[in-house]
Design a protein around this motif. Structure first.
Motif, PDB file in Angstrom:
ATOM      1  N   THR A  43       0.845  -1.194   0.000  1.00  0.00           N
ATOM      2  CA  THR A  43       0.000   0.000   0.000  1.00  0.00           C
ATOM      3  C   THR A  43       0.880   1.242   0.000  1.00  0.00           C
ATOM      4  N   ASP A  44       1.923   1.247   0.819  1.00  0.00           N
ATOM      5  CA  ASP A  44       2.875   2.363   0.824  1.00  0.00           C
ATOM      6  C   ASP A  44       3.664   2.419  -0.476  1.00  0.00           C
ATOM      7  N   LYS A  47       1.448   3.923  -3.447  1.00  0.00           N
ATOM      8  CA  LYS A  47       0.700   5.167  -3.289  1.00  0.00           C
ATOM      9  C   LYS A  47       1.258   6.352  -4.077  1.00  0.00           C
TER      10      LYS A  47
END
Length: 170
Positions: A43-44, A47
């Motif tokens: 997710t990081d 992004k």
């Protein structure tokens, strides 16, 4: 007849040169973090990235530990691998996925690591339009500025190619 073939080839080359350049990008999933592997926060990682229609995702992983499945959002959220949309696992641990539709793609690993974060959602957008040329300083274009680069250069190259083909016949 040979002259027509040469002329057609030259015109085709110039048509191809004048088309706008669009380049797909191959992105290694988890690059800099060990690839498609457990204990990585995808997710990081995703992004600050943009993915466009035509790009490619390149999954590099240990085939004995994990796999690559495309699933729907519900299966992504619950880590359910029972009914994948597509299994991209080839068995060599090097799988490429073309992002050929503008949508959000959901990928998980079915071997239990999904619960630890081995999943990624990739939003695919339409490619941005090519940058526009800056406006001309002179509001009324001269004959030279109208032909520069867009017609003049290809015409000169075509004349040169035709000249070469004529010289080759002599």
């Amino acid at each position: 007849m040979e002259g027509r073939i040469v002329l057609a080839a030259v015109l085709l080359m110039f048509a191809a040169v004048m088309l706008p350049e669009v380049a797909a990008v191959r992105v290694i999933v988890g690059s800099g973090l060990g690839g498609w592997a457990p204990n990585v926060n995808y997710t990081d990682w995703v992004k600050d990235k943009h993915f466009y229609k035509g790009d490619w995702l390149y999954f590099v992983y240990d085939r004995n530990q994990v796999d690559v499945l495309e699933v729907n959002k519900t299966s992504y959220d619950t880590c359910n691998a029972d009914h994948p949309l597509h299994n991209f696992t080839t068995g060599v641990g090097r799988d490429v996925v073309e992002l050929n539709v503008t949508k959000t793609y959901y990928f998980i690993s079915s071997k239990g690591y999904c619960y630890g974060g081995l999943k990624i959602a990739v939003n695919v957008e339409k490619a941005p339009p090519p940058p526009q040329a800056s406006p001309a300083k002179n509001s009324s274009p001269t004959l030279v500025s109208a032909f520069r680069g867009q017609i003049f250069v290809p015409v000169i190259l075509a004349v040169g190619a035709l000249w070469d083909s004529i010289l080759l016949r002599i």
